[in-house]
Design an enzyme around this catalytic site. Structure first.
Site, PDB file in Angstrom:
ATOM      1  N   GLU A   1       0.854  -1.184   0.000  1.00  0.00           N
ATOM      2  CA  GLU A   1       0.000   0.000   0.000  1.00  0.00           C
ATOM      3  C   GLU A   1       0.890   1.235   0.000  1.00  0.00           C
ATOM      4  O   GLU A   1       2.111   1.134   0.155  1.00  0.00           O
ATOM      5  CB  GLU A   1      -0.956  -0.008   1.201  1.00  0.00           C
ATOM      6  CG  GLU A   1      -0.264   0.081   2.547  1.00  0.00           C
ATOM      7  CD  GLU A   1      -1.219  -0.112   3.739  1.00  0.00           C
ATOM      8  OE1 GLU A   1      -2.298  -0.687   3.566  1.00  0.00           O
ATOM      9  OE2 GLU A   1      -0.846   0.309   4.834  1.00  0.00           O
TER      10      GLU A   1
ATOM     11  N   HIS B   1      -4.146   3.229   8.132  1.00  0.00           N
ATOM     12  CA  HIS B   1      -2.941   2.721   8.785  1.00  0.00           C
ATOM     13  C   HIS B   1      -1.957   3.856   9.067  1.00  0.00           C
ATOM     14  O   HIS B   1      -1.897   4.824   8.310  1.00  0.00           O
ATOM     15  CB  HIS B   1      -2.225   1.693   7.898  1.00  0.00           C
ATOM     16  CG  HIS B   1      -2.962   0.396   7.763  1.00  0.00           C
ATOM     17  ND1 HIS B   1      -2.881  -0.373   6.624  1.00  0.00           N
ATOM     18  CD2 HIS B   1      -3.785  -0.250   8.600  1.00  0.00           C
ATOM     19  CE1 HIS B   1      -3.633  -1.451   6.789  1.00  0.00           C
ATOM     20  NE2 HIS B   1      -4.194  -1.405   7.974  1.00  0.00           N
TER      21      HIS B   1
END
Lengths: 365, 290
Positions: free
Chosen positions: B209, B247
């Protein structure tokens, strides 16, 4: 959380790092007698406030009061000045820099020093990385005196300044550890006829450690009302430019859902991560937040139930009754029950992630 | 085969008397994991779902032969729990807890480095070697024994992709999440080194990511020293600059580093097939393996 300069200065003083004599004011009339020239520094949490006119100088009390009045009426990069730190102006020979940053890739703190401190530090880091000396620090042993000395030596400091710099670095490390910092910088650390002096600082506390630190929670750096509301509800939310609201459990899945919607020609309006194990209330909160946004044309909930139970999410959707066309993709724990509830209530339910993204683009009104 | 855990893994659950610990120890047992002990200080002598509870990990090891730990204790106490597991010789130590103070995690990782302990997490869904053992919180039914290794920075996206490839007929040798906290134990390169050695693993799926440069570094490693096919997916092509996407590490910097484009390019340059969407991974695997 980013501390204000005055808070960082108190921490430094407490650790024995030399800091200028100073006091904090909230009104111009609080300016004290001025014996030596002073600097008035607006306490706002933005970078480069000097360049934005947030730092002014004064030779006597009358001038200091005028300058304080000027600052209190000012808006520094969108922020009002509520507090001013008044400090004795230092006689500056050189501007150095010393900083500690938690280096995520190396999994430990890194100590950084340079003799090229001051407002252009980012430019120095970019154009003359050779002038920035760095050293990885063992977080279990802590920063040893010889390590700090070695770094001070490698930037060319000598004699008294070499040992003073090493001492400042060690004290900074103590503060870094004690206050759970992610980043602690003294910039500039100035060389004066009386020795080194910390003039300005950046001190960021790890949000995950606030439970054991005693700092008043700072005003939110979140920009929109929706982002603030999501923060209150404990949901991760980011505003985007498009018109399709996207909700899901887990950051990676939501990001992938945004990308899929874009792949089918849609434009995501937001990223909303329900987190793991979300229930009906969390789902209602999420729908409330996205419904606050103007220009939303459809809502896409991509639910993969691991610890999240699909039927609870379904209940939240049914209770909230979103006004905008909504498509739900549902898979995993209690999937059958969740789908049944939604279909009975007349909702658009699909199986595949691509199918969901495609539908979200099609049903826009 | 598979990596890190197998049928000989004997698990101690730290924080077994908490809600999560209780639920997931039972759920892991259902999968077939050999849960031999639980630890909660002060609750030694009790039982949770038939699992004996001890006051310390060392005691649990003496009594049951536990050799791996999974940690569910709340963030303020996670550092001590992890250090205790490392000291008692548990390996791997899987830290499910999220949002642990970064100064604590840094100390844990240094101690693990000194003792040679494998740490997975914090903020990970855990690890599974299908058919043998699961030390984590993933949904049991989506996994299947097989030859595809999987390593990921995400939780639910991992489930999504596992589900897709299982439906396409591909089982997994091992699958695990690296964790979403700012500092985590294992990284992509550690995973590739282990998958390279594992005879059962024929291909690897890596799920990355935005943020940081772990994917770029992995790409370089793959190019230089990894021989098996790799299929990648990178989440966050539509992420704006300067916004944290859930995150801690998922952020494209204001200066524009850490973008999905940069990671996709580095991986493609290293000969990795990168899927545009998670649903394409099954098809790409078929091309790579047949």
């Amino acid at each position: 959380m980013k501390l204000q300069e005055y808070q960082a200065a108190d921490i430094f003083e407490d650790q024995g790092i030399p800091v200028a004599k100073r006091y904090l004011i909230e009104k111009p009339e609080e300016i004290k007698k001025v014996e030596r020239p002073v600097v008035l520094k607006s306490q706002v949490r933005v970078g480069k406030r000097g360049k934005a006119g947030g730092i002014l100088f004064a030779e006597d009390r009358k001038e200091a009061v005028e300058k304080a009045e000027e600052l209190f009426g000012k808006n520094i990069r969108g922020l009002e000045v509520e507090k001013i730190l008044v400090a004795e102006k230092a006689e500056i020979r050189n501007e150095y820099y010393v900083g500690l940053v938690m280096d995520r890739e190396n999994k430990r703190p890194t100590l950084i020093m340079t003799t090229e401190g001051g407002v252009n530090i980012e430019e120095v880091a970019e154009k003359h990385p050779d002038k920035m000396a760095k050293r990885k620090i063992d977080p279990v042993k802590g920063l040893k005196g010889y390590e700090a000395l070695h770094l001070a030596d490698s930037i060319g400091l000598e004699g008294k300044e070499l040992s003073e710099m090493a001492k400042v670095a060690q004290k900074l490390y103590k503060a870094f550890e004690k206050y759970d910092a992610e980043l602690a910088e003294i910039n500039p650390l100035v060389s004066t006829p009386d020795g080194l002096l910390a003039i300005d600082a950046v001190f960021n506390i790890d949000d995950n450690a606030l439970f054991r630190q005693n700092f008043e929670k700072s005003e939110s750096k979140l920009v929109t009302d929706r982002e603030k509301r999501a923060d209150e509800y404990g949901l991760a939310y980011v505003d985007l430019e498009g018109d399709i609201a996207i909700i899901g459990p887990g950051a990676g899945l939501v990001m992938a859902s945004l990308d899929s919607v874009a792949e089918f020609g849609g434009e995501p309006a937001c990223f909303l991560d329900l987190g793991g194990g979300a229930d009906a209330d969390d789902t209602k909160h999420a729908l409330e937040i996205v419904s606050m946004k103007e220009g939303i044309k459809s809502i896409y909930l991509n639910i993969f139930g691991g610890i999240t139970q699909c039927d609870k999410i379904a209940q939240g959707i049914i209770d909230f009754e979103p006004e905008k066309p909504t498509v739900i993709r549902m898979l995993g724990t209690n999937e059958e029950k969740g789908k049944e509830m939604l279909e009975e209530a007349g909702y658009d339910v699909v199986d595949g992630m691509d199918e969901g993204a495609k539908r979200a683009v099609e049903i826009r009104v | 085969m598979g990596i890190i855990i197998d049928e000989d893994t004997k698990v101690v659950v730290q924080g077994i008397t908490g809600q999560q610990g209780k639920f997931h120890s039972e759920y892991m047992k259902e999968y077939g994991t050999d849960i031999v002990a639980g630890v909660t200080p002060g609750k030694g002598g009790k039982e949770v779902n038939g699992v004996p509870v001890f006051n310390t990990v060392e005691r649990a090891k003496e009594e049951t032969g536990a050799n791996a730990s999974i940690i569910f204790v709340p963030a303020p106490f996670s550092k001590d729990a992890a250090l205790e597991a490392i000291d008692a010789g548990m390996d791997p130590v899987v830290i499910i807890t999220e949002s642990i103070p970064v100064q604590d995690t840094a100390k844990v990782m240094r101690m693990a480095e000194l003792s040679g302990t494998t740490i997975i997490g914090p903020n990970t869904p855990g690890i599974i070697t299908p058919g043998k053992s699961k030390v984590g919180i993933m949904p049991n039914h989506i996994f299947k024994e097989g030859n595809v290794g999987l390593v990921s920075r995400s939780g639910t996206l991992t489930y999504e992709i596992v589900n897709t490839i299982t439906k396409n007929g591909f089982g997994q040798s091992t699958a695990f999440g690296l964790g979403g906290d700012p500092i985590v134990g294992m990284d992509f390169i550690d995973a590739f080194k282990l998958y390279e050695e594992d005879q059962e693993t024929e291909a690897v799926i890596m799920i990355g990511e935005i943020g940081g440069s772990a994917e770029e570094k992995a790409a370089q490693f793959i190019e230089e020293s990894y021989s098996k096919p790799v299929v990648a997916y990178i989440a966050g092509r539509t992420a704006p600059k300067g916004k944290r996407m859930g995150h801690a590490g998922a952020i494209v910097s204001e200066g524009g580093t850490g973008t999905a484009e940069s990671k996709i390019k580095a991986l493609e340059d290293a000969g990795v097939s990168v899927a545009r969407m998670p649903t394409e991974i099954g098809e790409i695997l078929k091309e790579e393996l047949f």
